[in-house]
Design a protein around this motif. Structure first.
Motif, PDB file in Angstrom:
ATOM      1  N   LEU A 155     -11.229   0.134  -2.302  1.00 38.30           N
ATOM      2  CA  LEU A 155      -9.893  -0.153  -2.816  1.00 38.30           C
ATOM      3  C   LEU A 155      -9.021   1.072  -2.602  1.00 38.30           C
ATOM      4  O   LEU A 155      -9.464   2.198  -2.797  1.00 38.30           O
ATOM      5  N   ALA A 156      -7.799   0.862  -2.200  1.00 39.02           N
ATOM      6  CA  ALA A 156      -6.866   1.960  -1.995  1.00 39.02           C
ATOM      7  C   ALA A 156      -5.487   1.470  -2.397  1.00 39.02           C
ATOM      8  O   ALA A 156      -5.196   0.280  -2.335  1.00 39.02           O
ATOM      9  N   GLY A 157      -4.645   2.387  -2.829  1.00 39.58           N
ATOM     10  CA  GLY A 157      -3.301   1.976  -3.163  1.00 39.58           C
ATOM     11  C   GLY A 157      -2.556   3.012  -3.969  1.00 39.58           C
ATOM     12  O   GLY A 157      -2.880   4.201  -3.948  1.00 39.58           O
ATOM     13  N   ILE A 158      -1.557   2.530  -4.704  1.00 40.03           N
ATOM     14  CA  ILE A 158      -0.682   3.386  -5.489  1.00 40.03           C
ATOM     15  C   ILE A 158      -0.515   2.753  -6.863  1.00 40.03           C
ATOM     16  O   ILE A 158      -0.339   1.543  -6.976  1.00 40.03           O
ATOM     17  N   ALA A 159      -0.577   3.595  -7.889  1.00 37.99           N
ATOM     18  CA  ALA A 159      -0.319   3.158  -9.258  1.00 37.99           C
ATOM     19  C   ALA A 159       0.901   3.917  -9.758  1.00 37.99           C
ATOM     20  O   ALA A 159       1.052   5.109  -9.512  1.00 37.99           O
ATOM     21  N   ALA A 160       1.781   3.210 -10.459  1.00 43.07           N
ATOM     22  CA  ALA A 160       3.003   3.833 -10.970  1.00 43.07           C
ATOM     23  C   ALA A 160       3.402   3.160 -12.274  1.00 43.07           C
ATOM     24  O   ALA A 160       3.099   1.995 -12.508  1.00 43.07           O
ATOM     25  N   ARG A 161       4.082   3.912 -13.112  1.00 42.39           N
ATOM     26  CA  ARG A 161       4.650   3.328 -14.314  1.00 42.39           C
ATOM     27  C   ARG A 161       5.829   2.455 -13.914  1.00 42.39           C
ATOM     28  O   ARG A 161       6.624   2.812 -13.052  1.00 42.39           O
ATOM     29  N   ALA A 162       5.939   1.314 -14.551  1.00 38.90           N
ATOM     30  CA  ALA A 162       7.019   0.383 -14.219  1.00 38.90           C
ATOM     31  C   ALA A 162       8.386   0.984 -14.503  1.00 38.90           C
ATOM     32  O   ALA A 162       9.361   0.685 -13.817  1.00 38.90           O
ATOM     33  N   ASP A 163       8.462   1.873 -15.507  1.00 39.02           N
ATOM     34  CA  ASP A 163       9.755   2.471 -15.861  1.00 39.02           C
ATOM     35  C   ASP A 163      10.068   3.735 -15.052  1.00 39.02           C
ATOM     36  O   ASP A 163      11.070   4.390 -15.287  1.00 39.02           O
ATOM     37  N   ALA A 164       9.210   4.079 -14.096  1.00 41.38           N
ATOM     38  CA  ALA A 164       9.404   5.227 -13.203  1.00 41.38           C
ATOM     39  C   ALA A 164       9.524   6.559 -13.949  1.00 41.38           C
ATOM     40  O   ALA A 164      10.153   7.492 -13.465  1.00 41.38           O
ATOM     41  N   SER A 165       8.893   6.659 -15.124  1.00 39.80           N
ATOM     42  CA  SER A 165       8.953   7.906 -15.885  1.00 39.80           C
ATOM     43  C   SER A 165       7.944   8.939 -15.400  1.00 39.80           C
ATOM     44  O   SER A 165       7.931  10.069 -15.887  1.00 39.80           O
ATOM     45  N   ALA A 166       7.106   8.570 -14.455  1.00 36.75           N
ATOM     46  CA  ALA A 166       6.146   9.500 -13.861  1.00 36.75           C
ATOM     47  C   ALA A 166       6.040   9.180 -12.377  1.00 36.75           C
ATOM     48  O   ALA A 166       6.288   8.054 -11.954  1.00 36.75           O
ATOM     49  N   ALA A 167       5.678  10.176 -11.612  1.00 33.74           N
ATOM     50  CA  ALA A 167       5.547   9.983 -10.164  1.00 33.74           C
ATOM     51  C   ALA A 167       4.394   9.027  -9.856  1.00 33.74           C
ATOM     52  O   ALA A 167       3.371   9.052 -10.543  1.00 33.74           O
ATOM     53  N   PRO A 168       4.541   8.188  -8.849  1.00 32.65           N
ATOM     54  CA  PRO A 168       3.439   7.305  -8.442  1.00 32.65           C
ATOM     55  C   PRO A 168       2.250   8.138  -7.980  1.00 32.65           C
ATOM     56  O   PRO A 168       2.413   9.234  -7.426  1.00 32.65           O
ATOM     57  N   LEU A 169       1.048   7.625  -8.215  1.00 31.67           N
ATOM     58  CA  LEU A 169      -0.167   8.328  -7.830  1.00 31.67           C
ATOM     59  C   LEU A 169      -0.993   7.461  -6.889  1.00 31.67           C
ATOM     60  O   LEU A 169      -1.226   6.292  -7.168  1.00 31.67           O
ATOM     61  N   ALA A 170      -1.424   8.046  -5.787  1.00 32.99           N
ATOM     62  CA  ALA A 170      -2.265   7.328  -4.826  1.00 32.99           C
ATOM     63  C   ALA A 170      -3.722   7.419  -5.262  1.00 32.99           C
ATOM     64  O   ALA A 170      -4.130   8.368  -5.921  1.00 32.99           O
ATOM     65  N   PHE A 171      -4.499   6.411  -4.888  1.00 36.70           N
ATOM     66  CA  PHE A 171      -5.929   6.424  -5.167  1.00 36.70           C
ATOM     67  C   PHE A 171      -6.675   5.795  -4.005  1.00 36.70           C
ATOM     68  O   PHE A 171      -6.122   5.044  -3.210  1.00 36.70           O
ATOM     69  N   SER A 172      -7.968   6.139  -3.905  1.00 37.62           N
ATOM     70  CA  SER A 172      -8.853   5.555  -2.898  1.00 37.62           C
ATOM     71  C   SER A 172     -10.235   5.461  -3.516  1.00 37.62           C
ATOM     72  O   SER A 172     -10.903   6.478  -3.719  1.00 37.62           O
ATOM     73  N   GLY A 173     -10.640   4.271  -3.866  1.00 38.41           N
ATOM     74  CA  GLY A 173     -11.936   4.052  -4.486  1.00 38.41           C
ATOM     75  C   GLY A 173     -11.803   3.704  -5.957  1.00 38.41           C
ATOM     76  O   GLY A 173     -10.795   3.986  -6.602  1.00 38.41           O
ATOM     77  N   ASN A 174     -12.842   3.056  -6.475  1.00 41.33           N
ATOM     78  CA  ASN A 174     -12.815   2.579  -7.857  1.00 41.33           C
ATOM     79  C   ASN A 174     -12.659   3.702  -8.870  1.00 41.33           C
ATOM     80  O   ASN A 174     -11.887   3.588  -9.822  1.00 41.33           O
ATOM     81  N   LEU A 175     -13.410   4.784  -8.693  1.00 40.98           N
ATOM     82  CA  LEU A 175     -13.337   5.875  -9.661  1.00 40.98           C
ATOM     83  C   LEU A 175     -11.980   6.555  -9.641  1.00 40.98           C
ATOM     84  O   LEU A 175     -11.446   6.921 -10.689  1.00 40.98           O
ATOM     85  N   GLU A 176     -11.406   6.713  -8.476  1.00 44.48           N
ATOM     86  CA  GLU A 176     -10.064   7.303  -8.391  1.00 44.48           C
ATOM     87  C   GLU A 176      -9.031   6.378  -9.025  1.00 44.48           C
ATOM     88  O   GLU A 176      -8.086   6.849  -9.642  1.00 44.48           O
TER      89      GLU A 176
END
Length: 55
Positions: free
Chosen positions: A15-36
């Motif tokens: 799994l790979a992708g980007i997680a971000a707060r919907a209200d954009a109060s923090a920078a989006p963070l990329a991840f690669s793998g379940n633990l990340e």
């Protein structure tokens, strides 16, 4: 707090992708793998936890 995930399967099957707060109060963070992914969600959420004065 709402979190927006953009998830795909990378070439190596992880799994790979980007997680971000919907209200954009923090920078989006990329991840690669379940633990990340789990660590990324934790980092996004921990900022909302109030710190105690004795910590």
């Amino acid at each position: 707090m709402d979190i927006v995930l953009t998830v795909t399967v990378s070439a190596d099957g992880r799994l790979a992708g980007i997680a971000a707060r919907a209200d954009a109060s923090a920078a989006p963070l990329a991840f690669s793998g379940n633990l990340e992914l789990l660590a990324t969600l934790e980092r996004l959420c921990v900022a909302d936890v109030p710190r105690s004065a004795d910590a």
